[in-house]
Design an enzyme around this catalytic site. Structure first.
Site, PDB file in Angstrom:
ATOM      1  NE  ARG A  30       5.395 -12.053  20.890  1.00 49.93           N
ATOM      2  CZ  ARG A  30       6.091 -12.907  20.155  1.00 49.93           C
ATOM      3  NH1 ARG A  30       7.419 -12.806  20.089  1.00 49.93           N
ATOM      4  NH2 ARG A  30       5.502 -13.866  19.465  1.00 49.93           N
ATOM      5  CB  CYS A 256      13.504 -13.138  11.189  1.00 54.92           C
ATOM      6  SG  CYS A 256      14.118 -14.514  12.181  1.00 54.92           S
TER       7      CYS A 256
END
Ligand code: MG
Length: 321
Positions: A30, A256
């Site tokens: 995920r 990120c």
């Protein structure tokens, strides 16, 4: 003649005052894949989950039921959920951003979900499409509905240690968000170092502040990134502060998108190597995890980011003399 082979397991030397076992919460399928730019075929995701369970993972976040327009990488959430087969006693968790996501996850057969709030306004607006208070209200509504359906919920506090727009994050804001999730009934509160800027003393400080506010240490998890090479040191600080659950992604999957230069999550096999070396049981098969990282890197045509997988899957001839 080939050279010496790398060792396949750490030497176990137990340190005093640490737990006998911890939960390694796997977020690769995920959190890892949602942050990667390439879209992985559903069959590969399903095989990834199967390999992770086979490697001993007992807590696996498999996907997120977000609108496909937000995160095209996870548009197959329903099909991935339908394909996972957790072994007896293993968990399969889906992230849900709102009630619609919860309904979709339940319809797909998921029996555990996670919600996200933010310790900062900037991240809430950029990533959660609301403000900080709005994100908490939305998460609490999901927790209420999930608990009515008998579904346990994990709560993430994003940007708990630093924010790419705001810099330092007020610890009081982290405590407020964590307390709101815990009061709503989240079973675990995962404190997220979303951009990997935490250092060990800071981890200790935030864990103490949250526990001082009434959240038991047993309900805390740490979600760490390795941007500045501090993730394992931060895990050790967390262990010493009484935390017994740590997030990681196989092969260090994930970047990120909000912080240029930020690397992925702490790699699962690197975390397991340190924990097993400390004599702490994880239930994980480290060589199997390393093979999984190498397999996925081959499928994707991109390198993984695990030091342990690199050491274990490099042949003796490839090691410098
Ligand atoms: Mg992450």
């Amino acid at each position: 003649m080939s050279g010496p082979a790398p060792r396949q397991a750490p030497r176990r030397v137990a340190a005093e005052g640490l737990p006998a076992e911890v939960t390694v919460y796997e977020v690769g399928p995920r959190d890892g894949l949602q942050a990667e730019t390439d879209v992985i075929p559903t069959a590969v995701k399903s095989e990834l989950c199967a390999r992770l369970y086979a490697a001993g993972s007992r807590a696996l976040e498999v996907t997120s039921f977000v609108p496909p327009a937000w995160i095209p990488q996870l548009a197959d959430a329903r099909r991935v959920s339908a394909s996972v087969r957790p072994p007896e006693g293993a968990r399969a968790v889906a992230l849900v951003p709102n009630r619609r996501g919860l309904d979709d996850a339940l319809a797909a057969g998921m029996r555990e979900v996670a919600v996200v709030v933010s310790a900062t306004e900037s991240f809430a607006r950029a990533n959660l499409n609301t403000d900080r208070a709005g994100a908490v209200a939305r998460a609490v509504a999901v927790v209420d509905d999930a608990r009515s359906a008998g579904i346990p919920v994990r709560g993430y506090v994003s940007m708990a240690f630093g924010d790419p727009w705001e810099g330092d994050v007020d610890i009081a804001a982290v405590v407020d968000a964590a307390v709101a999730l815990h009061s709503a009934g989240c079973r675990t509160i995962a404190l997220g170092d979303t951009i990997g800027v935490a250092t060990a003393g800071h981890v200790e400080q935030v864990v103490e502040a949250v526990t001082d506010a009434g959240i038991p240490r047993s309900a805390l998890a740490l979600h760490l990134h390795d941007t500045y090479g501090q993730a394992l040191a931060n895990v050790l600080a967390g262990l010493r502060a009484g935390v017994t659950e740590f997030d990681a992604s196989v092969g260090g999957l994930g970047r990120c998108p909000y912080a240029p230069g930020a690397t992925g999550n702490l790699a699962t096999e690197d975390l397991a190597w340190m924990l097993e070396g400390l004599g702490i049981r994880t239930g994980l098969d480290i060589p199997a995890l390393a093979r999984t990282s190498a397999w996925l890197a081959g499928v994707r045509g991109r390198p993984h980011a695990s030091r342990v997988a690199h050491a274990l899957t490099t042949t003796p001839e490839e090691h410098p003399a």
